[in-house]
Design a protein around this motif. Sequence first.
Motif, PDB file in Angstrom:
ATOM      1  N   LYS A 146     -21.873  -5.867  13.129  1.00  0.00           N
ATOM      2  CA  LYS A 146     -20.466  -5.501  13.295  1.00  0.00           C
ATOM      3  C   LYS A 146     -20.260  -4.092  12.762  1.00  0.00           C
ATOM      4  CE  LYS A 146     -15.858  -6.772  11.666  1.00  0.00           C
ATOM      5  NZ  LYS A 146     -15.144  -7.614  10.688  1.00  0.00           N
ATOM      6  N   LEU A 147     -19.677  -3.266  13.595  1.00  0.00           N
ATOM      7  CA  LEU A 147     -19.422  -1.866  13.250  1.00  0.00           C
ATOM      8  C   LEU A 147     -17.914  -1.671  13.164  1.00  0.00           C
ATOM      9  CD1 LEU A 147     -20.988   0.758  12.850  1.00  0.00           C
ATOM     10  CD2 LEU A 147     -20.814   1.138  15.294  1.00  0.00           C
ATOM     11  N   THR A 148     -17.448  -1.102  12.081  1.00  0.00           N
ATOM     12  CA  THR A 148     -16.026  -0.857  11.880  1.00  0.00           C
ATOM     13  C   THR A 148     -15.787   0.642  11.745  1.00  0.00           C
ATOM     14  OG1 THR A 148     -15.767  -2.967  10.737  1.00  0.00           O
ATOM     15  CG2 THR A 148     -14.020  -1.342  10.413  1.00  0.00           C
ATOM     16  N   ILE A 160     -12.313   5.882  20.566  1.00  0.00           N
ATOM     17  CA  ILE A 160     -12.766   4.588  20.055  1.00  0.00           C
ATOM     18  C   ILE A 160     -12.493   3.476  21.067  1.00  0.00           C
ATOM     19  CG2 ILE A 160     -12.292   2.871  18.260  1.00  0.00           C
ATOM     20  CD1 ILE A 160     -14.102   5.278  17.433  1.00  0.00           C
ATOM     21  N   GLU A 161     -11.330   3.508  21.680  1.00  0.00           N
ATOM     22  CA  GLU A 161     -11.012   2.491  22.683  1.00  0.00           C
ATOM     23  C   GLU A 161     -11.902   2.642  23.923  1.00  0.00           C
ATOM     24  OE1 GLU A 161      -6.813   3.119  23.048  1.00  0.00           O
ATOM     25  OE2 GLU A 161      -6.382   1.960  21.237  1.00  0.00           O
ATOM     26  N   PHE A 167     -10.827  -0.465  13.700  1.00  0.00           N
ATOM     27  CA  PHE A 167     -11.336  -0.881  15.001  1.00  0.00           C
ATOM     28  C   PHE A 167     -12.741  -1.415  14.787  1.00  0.00           C
ATOM     29  CE2 PHE A 167      -8.125   2.231  15.879  1.00  0.00           C
ATOM     30  CZ  PHE A 167      -7.534   1.816  17.058  1.00  0.00           C
ATOM     31  N   THR A 168     -13.094  -2.486  15.497  1.00  0.00           N
ATOM     32  CA  THR A 168     -14.419  -3.071  15.348  1.00  0.00           C
ATOM     33  C   THR A 168     -15.107  -3.258  16.692  1.00  0.00           C
ATOM     34  OG1 THR A 168     -13.512  -5.302  15.421  1.00  0.00           O
ATOM     35  CG2 THR A 168     -13.838  -4.331  13.243  1.00  0.00           C
ATOM     36  N   LYS A 169     -16.419  -3.316  16.607  1.00  0.00           N
ATOM     37  CA  LYS A 169     -17.253  -3.592  17.781  1.00  0.00           C
ATOM     38  C   LYS A 169     -18.433  -4.425  17.295  1.00  0.00           C
ATOM     39  CE  LYS A 169     -19.659  -1.396  21.566  1.00  0.00           C
ATOM     40  NZ  LYS A 169     -19.127  -0.658  22.700  1.00  0.00           N
ATOM     41  N   PHE A 170     -18.739  -5.471  18.048  1.00  0.00           N
ATOM     42  CA  PHE A 170     -19.875  -6.330  17.702  1.00  0.00           C
ATOM     43  C   PHE A 170     -21.072  -5.991  18.578  1.00  0.00           C
ATOM     44  CE2 PHE A 170     -16.497  -8.744  15.783  1.00  0.00           C
ATOM     45  CZ  PHE A 170     -17.107  -9.317  14.682  1.00  0.00           C
ATOM     46  N   ASN A 187     -12.440  -2.777  19.507  1.00  0.00           N
ATOM     47  CA  ASN A 187     -11.210  -3.558  19.541  1.00  0.00           C
ATOM     48  C   ASN A 187     -10.367  -3.245  18.319  1.00  0.00           C
ATOM     49  OD1 ASN A 187     -11.775  -5.115  21.939  1.00  0.00           O
ATOM     50  ND2 ASN A 187     -13.376  -6.082  20.716  1.00  0.00           N
ATOM     51  N   PHE A 188      -9.077  -3.102  18.539  1.00  0.00           N
ATOM     52  CA  PHE A 188      -8.148  -2.892  17.435  1.00  0.00           C
ATOM     53  C   PHE A 188      -8.154  -4.141  16.566  1.00  0.00           C
ATOM     54  CE2 PHE A 188      -3.864  -3.428  15.677  1.00  0.00           C
ATOM     55  CZ  PHE A 188      -3.805  -2.294  14.894  1.00  0.00           C
ATOM     56  N   GLU A 189      -8.337  -3.952  15.268  1.00  0.00           N
ATOM     57  CA  GLU A 189      -8.394  -5.098  14.365  1.00  0.00           C
ATOM     58  C   GLU A 189      -7.184  -5.183  13.444  1.00  0.00           C
ATOM     59  OE1 GLU A 189     -11.358  -6.263  10.875  1.00  0.00           O
ATOM     60  OE2 GLU A 189     -12.232  -6.477  12.871  1.00  0.00           O
ATOM     61  N   ALA A 190      -6.793  -4.054  12.846  1.00  0.00           N
ATOM     62  CA  ALA A 190      -5.683  -4.109  11.894  1.00  0.00           C
ATOM     63  C   ALA A 190      -5.146  -2.712  11.612  1.00  0.00           C
ATOM     64  CB  ALA A 190      -6.149  -4.735  10.587  1.00  0.00           C
ATOM     65  N   VAL A 191      -3.949  -2.690  11.079  1.00  0.00           N
ATOM     66  CA  VAL A 191      -3.386  -1.447  10.551  1.00  0.00           C
ATOM     67  C   VAL A 191      -2.981  -1.731   9.110  1.00  0.00           C
ATOM     68  CG1 VAL A 191      -1.057  -1.906  11.441  1.00  0.00           C
ATOM     69  CG2 VAL A 191      -1.720   0.418  10.871  1.00  0.00           C
ATOM     70  N   LEU A 192      -3.440  -0.884   8.218  1.00  0.00           N
ATOM     71  CA  LEU A 192      -3.104  -0.997   6.809  1.00  0.00           C
ATOM     72  C   LEU A 192      -2.026   0.050   6.531  1.00  0.00           C
ATOM     73  CD1 LEU A 192      -6.721  -1.335   5.395  1.00  0.00           C
ATOM     74  CD2 LEU A 192      -5.148  -3.155   6.048  1.00  0.00           C
ATOM     75  N   GLN A 193      -0.840  -0.402   6.270  1.00  0.00           N
ATOM     76  CA  GLN A 193       0.318   0.476   6.109  1.00  0.00           C
ATOM     77  C   GLN A 193       0.179   1.354   4.872  1.00  0.00           C
ATOM     78  OE1 GLN A 193       2.960   0.601   8.330  1.00  0.00           O
ATOM     79  NE2 GLN A 193       1.829  -0.848   9.588  1.00  0.00           N
ATOM     80  N   LYS A 194       0.331   2.662   5.079  1.00  0.00           N
ATOM     81  CA  LYS A 194       0.331   3.655   3.984  1.00  0.00           C
ATOM     82  C   LYS A 194      -0.845   3.436   3.027  1.00  0.00           C
ATOM     83  CE  LYS A 194       5.161   4.265   4.560  1.00  0.00           C
ATOM     84  NZ  LYS A 194       6.096   5.268   4.439  1.00  0.00           N
ATOM     85  N   GLU A 195      -2.009   3.234   3.600  1.00  0.00           N
ATOM     86  CA  GLU A 195      -3.219   2.894   2.837  1.00  0.00           C
ATOM     87  C   GLU A 195      -3.903   4.118   2.233  1.00  0.00           C
ATOM     88  OE1 GLU A 195      -6.325   0.531   1.295  1.00  0.00           O
ATOM     89  OE2 GLU A 195      -4.328   0.020   1.991  1.00  0.00           O
TER      90      GLU A 195
END
Length: 177
Positions: A127-129, A143-144, A170-173, A149-157
């Motif tokens: 798995k590549l992130t 990336i798309e 974003f991740t890809k298997f 694939n879009f996995e998550a958004v971390l707000q103001k991270e």
Amino acid sequence: MKIGKLKDLFDISFKKIRQKELLDFFKLCIKYRSQLFDEDFFKINFLTPQRFFNFIQKFKDHIYFILLENEHKFAGFFYLYETKQAPRGFFDCKVTFCISRPYWGFGSYVIAKRGIKFLFEQMMVRKLTVEIVGENTYARRLIEKLDFNFEAVLQKECFKNGTAQNLYLFTKFNPAF
């Protein structure tokens, strides 16, 4: 500098750090530091040559150079981090790609695609992130296009130029897994 022939993009290799590429690597990190690193990380690891060499020694097994073989040109690097074991000898990791400006556009797609293939086939990545800081629409489109694939958004991270930014994951298997 422009890429002379399209076939030049397909003779790409990924190699561990060698002494002669260190200066190019350092210059690329300095030039794109606000896009690659948060300011604290940069200050800790790149502010002086000694810190830079300490970083290289500590992480040399996680940094790979992108070289165009037929022209012996340094085209960028990728850095693997937060690696963890996965089943059947594979592992999961995050990756940061930094591609030199002359290869942006179509060249960045080909280089990144080859890098992903290398990670999946040679490095046994399951798995590549990829993390994208802020509203970087070019990076998101790339990336798309690479089928992440879009996995998550971390707000103001994280912070960029002193402003809190969202962090997009974003991740890809690996299809072989």
